[in-house]
Design a protein around this motif. Structure first.
Motif, PDB file in Angstrom:
ATOM      1  N   ASN A 109       0.811  -1.216   0.000  1.00  0.00           N
ATOM      2  CA  ASN A 109       0.000   0.000   0.000  1.00  0.00           C
ATOM      3  C   ASN A 109       0.848   1.273   0.000  1.00  0.00           C
ATOM      4  O   ASN A 109       0.326   2.355   0.248  1.00  0.00           O
ATOM      5  N   PHE A 110       2.135   1.137  -0.303  1.00  0.00           N
ATOM      6  CA  PHE A 110       3.006   2.308  -0.355  1.00  0.00           C
ATOM      7  C   PHE A 110       2.452   3.284  -1.397  1.00  0.00           C
ATOM      8  O   PHE A 110       2.157   2.909  -2.526  1.00  0.00           O
ATOM      9  N   SER A 111       2.306   4.536  -1.005  1.00  0.00           N
ATOM     10  CA  SER A 111       1.718   5.557  -1.879  1.00  0.00           C
ATOM     11  C   SER A 111       2.786   6.220  -2.742  1.00  0.00           C
ATOM     12  O   SER A 111       3.803   6.692  -2.230  1.00  0.00           O
ATOM     13  N   VAL A 112       2.540   6.272  -4.031  1.00  0.00           N
ATOM     14  CA  VAL A 112       3.459   6.927  -4.962  1.00  0.00           C
ATOM     15  C   VAL A 112       3.533   8.422  -4.666  1.00  0.00           C
ATOM     16  O   VAL A 112       4.591   9.030  -4.818  1.00  0.00           O
ATOM     17  N   PHE A 113       2.436   8.998  -4.224  1.00  0.00           N
ATOM     18  CA  PHE A 113       2.372  10.432  -3.961  1.00  0.00           C
ATOM     19  C   PHE A 113       2.159  10.682  -2.473  1.00  0.00           C
ATOM     20  O   PHE A 113       1.266  10.095  -1.869  1.00  0.00           O
ATOM     21  N   ASP A 114       2.967  11.561  -1.907  1.00  0.00           N
ATOM     22  CA  ASP A 114       2.775  11.997  -0.529  1.00  0.00           C
ATOM     23  C   ASP A 114       1.808  13.179  -0.595  1.00  0.00           C
ATOM     24  O   ASP A 114       2.191  14.287  -0.971  1.00  0.00           O
ATOM     25  N   LEU A 115       0.565  12.923  -0.241  1.00  0.00           N
ATOM     26  CA  LEU A 115      -0.476  13.934  -0.406  1.00  0.00           C
ATOM     27  C   LEU A 115      -0.329  15.106   0.560  1.00  0.00           C
ATOM     28  O   LEU A 115      -1.044  16.095   0.436  1.00  0.00           O
ATOM     29  N   GLU A 116       0.611  15.018   1.497  1.00  0.00           N
ATOM     30  CA  GLU A 116       0.863  16.143   2.387  1.00  0.00           C
ATOM     31  C   GLU A 116       1.814  17.164   1.748  1.00  0.00           C
ATOM     32  O   GLU A 116       1.980  18.258   2.273  1.00  0.00           O
ATOM     33  N   LEU A 117       2.424  16.782   0.632  1.00  0.00           N
ATOM     34  CA  LEU A 117       3.290  17.708  -0.108  1.00  0.00           C
ATOM     35  C   LEU A 117       2.490  18.302  -1.264  1.00  0.00           C
ATOM     36  O   LEU A 117       1.968  17.564  -2.107  1.00  0.00           O
ATOM     37  N   LEU A 118       2.400  19.598  -1.304  1.00  0.00           N
ATOM     38  CA  LEU A 118       1.552  20.278  -2.282  1.00  0.00           C
ATOM     39  C   LEU A 118       1.868  19.885  -3.724  1.00  0.00           C
ATOM     40  O   LEU A 118       0.955  19.619  -4.512  1.00  0.00           O
ATOM     41  N   ASP A 119       3.149  19.831  -4.075  1.00  0.00           N
ATOM     42  CA  ASP A 119       3.519  19.479  -5.453  1.00  0.00           C
ATOM     43  C   ASP A 119       3.022  18.084  -5.823  1.00  0.00           C
ATOM     44  O   ASP A 119       2.530  17.864  -6.931  1.00  0.00           O
ATOM     45  N   GLU A 120       3.150  17.139  -4.913  1.00  0.00           N
ATOM     46  CA  GLU A 120       2.710  15.777  -5.201  1.00  0.00           C
ATOM     47  C   GLU A 120       1.187  15.683  -5.214  1.00  0.00           C
ATOM     48  O   GLU A 120       0.598  14.973  -6.023  1.00  0.00           O
ATOM     49  N   TYR A 121       0.548  16.415  -4.320  1.00  0.00           N
ATOM     50  CA  TYR A 121      -0.913  16.462  -4.281  1.00  0.00           C
ATOM     51  C   TYR A 121      -1.454  17.001  -5.614  1.00  0.00           C
ATOM     52  O   TYR A 121      -2.355  16.428  -6.208  1.00  0.00           O
ATOM     53  N   CYS A 122      -0.864  18.096  -6.060  1.00  0.00           N
ATOM     54  CA  CYS A 122      -1.304  18.721  -7.320  1.00  0.00           C
ATOM     55  C   CYS A 122      -1.081  17.802  -8.513  1.00  0.00           C
ATOM     56  O   CYS A 122      -1.951  17.703  -9.382  1.00  0.00           O
ATOM     57  N   LEU A 123       0.054  17.120  -8.561  1.00  0.00           N
ATOM     58  CA  LEU A 123       0.317  16.194  -9.660  1.00  0.00           C
ATOM     59  C   LEU A 123      -0.710  15.065  -9.671  1.00  0.00           C
ATOM     60  O   LEU A 123      -1.222  14.688 -10.726  1.00  0.00           O
ATOM     61  N   TYR A 124      -1.030  14.552  -8.501  1.00  0.00           N
ATOM     62  CA  TYR A 124      -2.026  13.477  -8.409  1.00  0.00           C
ATOM     63  C   TYR A 124      -3.409  13.959  -8.877  1.00  0.00           C
ATOM     64  O   TYR A 124      -4.081  13.283  -9.665  1.00  0.00           O
ATOM     65  N   ILE A 125      -3.808  15.140  -8.439  1.00  0.00           N
ATOM     66  CA  ILE A 125      -5.086  15.729  -8.884  1.00  0.00           C
ATOM     67  C   ILE A 125      -5.059  15.931 -10.399  1.00  0.00           C
ATOM     68  O   ILE A 125      -6.054  15.704 -11.096  1.00  0.00           O
ATOM     69  N   TRP A 126      -3.923  16.336 -10.918  1.00  0.00           N
ATOM     70  CA  TRP A 126      -3.778  16.559 -12.354  1.00  0.00           C
ATOM     71  C   TRP A 126      -3.990  15.248 -13.116  1.00  0.00           C
ATOM     72  O   TRP A 126      -4.675  15.214 -14.137  1.00  0.00           O
ATOM     73  N   LEU A 127      -3.412  14.161 -12.621  1.00  0.00           N
ATOM     74  CA  LEU A 127      -3.592  12.863 -13.284  1.00  0.00           C
ATOM     75  C   LEU A 127      -5.066  12.453 -13.293  1.00  0.00           C
ATOM     76  O   LEU A 127      -5.588  11.977 -14.304  1.00  0.00           O
ATOM     77  N   ILE A 128      -5.732  12.638 -12.159  1.00  0.00           N
ATOM     78  CA  ILE A 128      -7.161  12.308 -12.089  1.00  0.00           C
ATOM     79  C   ILE A 128      -7.939  13.181 -13.071  1.00  0.00           C
ATOM     80  O   ILE A 128      -8.784  12.684 -13.827  1.00  0.00           O
ATOM     81  N   SER A 129      -7.640  14.471 -13.082  1.00  0.00           N
ATOM     82  CA  SER A 129      -8.329  15.407 -13.979  1.00  0.00           C
ATOM     83  C   SER A 129      -8.147  15.017 -15.435  1.00  0.00           C
ATOM     84  O   SER A 129      -9.103  15.047 -16.223  1.00  0.00           O
ATOM     85  N   LEU A 130      -6.928  14.632 -15.794  1.00  0.00           N
ATOM     86  CA  LEU A 130      -6.658  14.255 -17.183  1.00  0.00           C
ATOM     87  C   LEU A 130      -7.424  12.990 -17.579  1.00  0.00           C
ATOM     88  O   LEU A 130      -7.838  12.858 -18.732  1.00  0.00           O
ATOM     89  N   CYS A 131      -7.627  12.092 -16.639  1.00  0.00           N
ATOM     90  CA  CYS A 131      -8.447  10.907 -16.944  1.00  0.00           C
ATOM     91  C   CYS A 131      -9.832  11.336 -17.420  1.00  0.00           C
ATOM     92  O   CYS A 131     -10.351  10.805 -18.409  1.00  0.00           O
ATOM     93  N   TYR A 132     -10.416  12.289 -16.725  1.00  0.00           N
ATOM     94  CA  TYR A 132     -11.743  12.780 -17.101  1.00  0.00           C
ATOM     95  C   TYR A 132     -11.691  13.604 -18.393  1.00  0.00           C
ATOM     96  O   TYR A 132     -12.496  13.394 -19.305  1.00  0.00           O
ATOM     97  N   LEU A 133     -10.761  14.530 -18.466  1.00  0.00           N
ATOM     98  CA  LEU A 133     -10.701  15.428 -19.612  1.00  0.00           C
ATOM     99  C   LEU A 133     -10.389  14.700 -20.923  1.00  0.00           C
ATOM    100  O   LEU A 133     -10.881  15.092 -21.980  1.00  0.00           O
ATOM    101  N   LEU A 134      -9.576  13.652 -20.825  1.00  0.00           N
ATOM    102  CA  LEU A 134      -9.223  12.887 -22.024  1.00  0.00           C
ATOM    103  C   LEU A 134     -10.184  11.725 -22.282  1.00  0.00           C
ATOM    104  O   LEU A 134      -9.972  10.932 -23.188  1.00  0.00           O
ATOM    105  N   LYS A 135     -11.207  11.652 -21.428  1.00  0.00           N
ATOM    106  CA  LYS A 135     -12.184  10.556 -21.535  1.00  0.00           C
ATOM    107  C   LYS A 135     -11.480   9.202 -21.395  1.00  0.00           C
ATOM    108  O   LYS A 135     -11.737   8.265 -22.148  1.00  0.00           O
TER     109      LYS A 135
END
Length: 156
Positions: free
Chosen positions: A98-124
């Motif tokens: 269960n090791f997390s690729v992104f440390d969600l307590e770090l803003l840069d990693e949090y933003c990158l993770y949100i970006w990946l999720i967003s791109l899933c939706y935007l790119l269908k």
């Protein structure tokens, strides 16, 4: 001329081509694993982490330069695949499924993770959402639900 006419943001073609070539070379360099010695294994995990982020940067560069959405939709696989490889290597090295690729307590990693999720939706590419969620949630979803905004976004 297609580059000039379809840019999403003003960018010099020479800059685009040199930056793209540098990113591709760096990704290849970081992925050229030639030693499996345990003492350097942690270094290889860092290399995969850097390569995955560079793969994302390359994707964003192509988007900015005007690459078609149809191509980007396909190219997005390479971004997610490299983060999945990183995840597998980290979980094996740390012996934690269960090791997390992104440390969600770090803003840069949090933003990158949100970006990946967003791109899933935007790119269908909703087919990639489960894979993207696992990057943080882990194999047994131990980390799932730790961030309300992300959970709402994934459930969208």
């Amino acid at each position: 001329m297609m580059f000039i006419n379809q840019q999403r943001q003003k960018m010099d073609e020479k800059y685009y081509l040199s930056t793209r070539a540098a990113l591709i070379n760096a990704i290849q360099d970081f992925l050229s694993e030639s030693n499996s010695d345990k003492e350097v294994e942690a270094g290889w995990i860092d290399s995969y982490s850097i390569a995955a982020r560079y793969q994302f940067d390359l994707f964003i560069l192509d988007y900015t330069a005007g690459r078609s959405i149809d191509h980007l939709r396909v190219d997005f696989d390479s971004v997610i695949n490299l983060f999945n490889v990183l995840s597998e290597k980290q979980r094996t090295y740390y012996k934690d499924p269960n090791f997390s690729v992104f440390d969600l307590e770090l803003l840069d990693e949090y933003c990158l993770y949100i970006w990946l999720i967003s791109l899933c939706y935007l790119l269908k590419r909703n087919d990639l959402l489960v894979s993207v969620a696992k990057l943080v949630d882990g194999e047994t979803q131990e980390n799932g639900g730790k961030d309300w905004i992300i959970e709402e976004f994934l459930a969208f």
